[in-house]
Design a protein around this motif. Sequence first.
Motif, PDB file in Angstrom:
ATOM      1  N   VAL A  62      43.370  38.123  47.600  1.00  0.00           N
ATOM      2  CA  VAL A  62      43.066  37.651  46.240  1.00  0.00           C
ATOM      3  C   VAL A  62      41.767  36.872  46.159  1.00  0.00           C
ATOM      4  O   VAL A  62      41.354  36.477  45.063  1.00  0.00           O
ATOM      5  N   LYS A  63      41.121  36.648  47.289  1.00  0.00           N
ATOM      6  CA  LYS A  63      39.867  35.891  47.283  1.00  0.00           C
ATOM      7  C   LYS A  63      38.843  36.556  46.377  1.00  0.00           C
ATOM      8  O   LYS A  63      38.655  37.774  46.414  1.00  0.00           O
ATOM      9  N   GLY A  64      38.200  35.727  45.576  1.00  0.00           N
ATOM     10  CA  GLY A  64      37.200  36.235  44.655  1.00  0.00           C
ATOM     11  C   GLY A  64      37.764  36.733  43.336  1.00  0.00           C
ATOM     12  O   GLY A  64      37.001  37.006  42.404  1.00  0.00           O
ATOM     13  N   ARG A  65      39.076  36.857  43.251  1.00  0.00           N
ATOM     14  CA  ARG A  65      39.707  37.331  42.014  1.00  0.00           C
ATOM     15  C   ARG A  65      40.602  36.270  41.385  1.00  0.00           C
ATOM     16  O   ARG A  65      40.694  36.206  40.161  1.00  0.00           O
ATOM     17  N   PHE A  66      41.249  35.476  42.197  1.00  0.00           N
ATOM     18  CA  PHE A  66      42.169  34.453  41.710  1.00  0.00           C
ATOM     19  C   PHE A  66      41.547  33.069  41.914  1.00  0.00           C
ATOM     20  O   PHE A  66      40.832  32.826  42.892  1.00  0.00           O
ATOM     21  N   THR A  67      41.860  32.172  40.998  1.00  0.00           N
ATOM     22  CA  THR A  67      41.404  30.788  41.113  1.00  0.00           C
ATOM     23  C   THR A  67      42.566  29.852  40.816  1.00  0.00           C
ATOM     24  O   THR A  67      43.203  29.963  39.764  1.00  0.00           O
ATOM     25  N   ILE A  68      42.816  28.930  41.739  1.00  0.00           N
ATOM     26  CA  ILE A  68      43.871  27.943  41.542  1.00  0.00           C
ATOM     27  C   ILE A  68      43.244  26.640  41.089  1.00  0.00           C
ATOM     28  O   ILE A  68      42.150  26.269  41.532  1.00  0.00           O
TER      29      ILE A  68
END
Length: 115
Positions: A62-68
């Motif tokens: 999910v790196k680069g697509r999801f942000t927490i």
Amino acid sequence: VQLQASGGGLVQPGGSLRLSCAASKSISSINSMGWYRQAPGKQRELVAIIRVSGSSNYADSVKGRFTISRDNAKNTVYLQMNSLQPEDTAVYYCIVNVPFLPPYWGQGTLVTVSS
């Protein structure tokens, strides 16, 4: 303390969703907050986690697509999910880690990515 997750739903590939998870009351001494997911027939896996320091980690998928992100004042953690793909389909669970106690888990919110 109960965690209420929301924001799941049906989205087309390439679309976006924002998940939220709010604690029912203030939680002192939070170590970290995060999101796991469990796809049908698969084990639950860590998606993203954010620590009290603000540092975060993500699953490679999910790196680069999801942000927490988190709002400490509201005891709420968010997961912004962009460029969703069918393989992101899963039940997403929020988690709050505190010292010396088992973690708190939310009830899960279903994300379905399909055309």
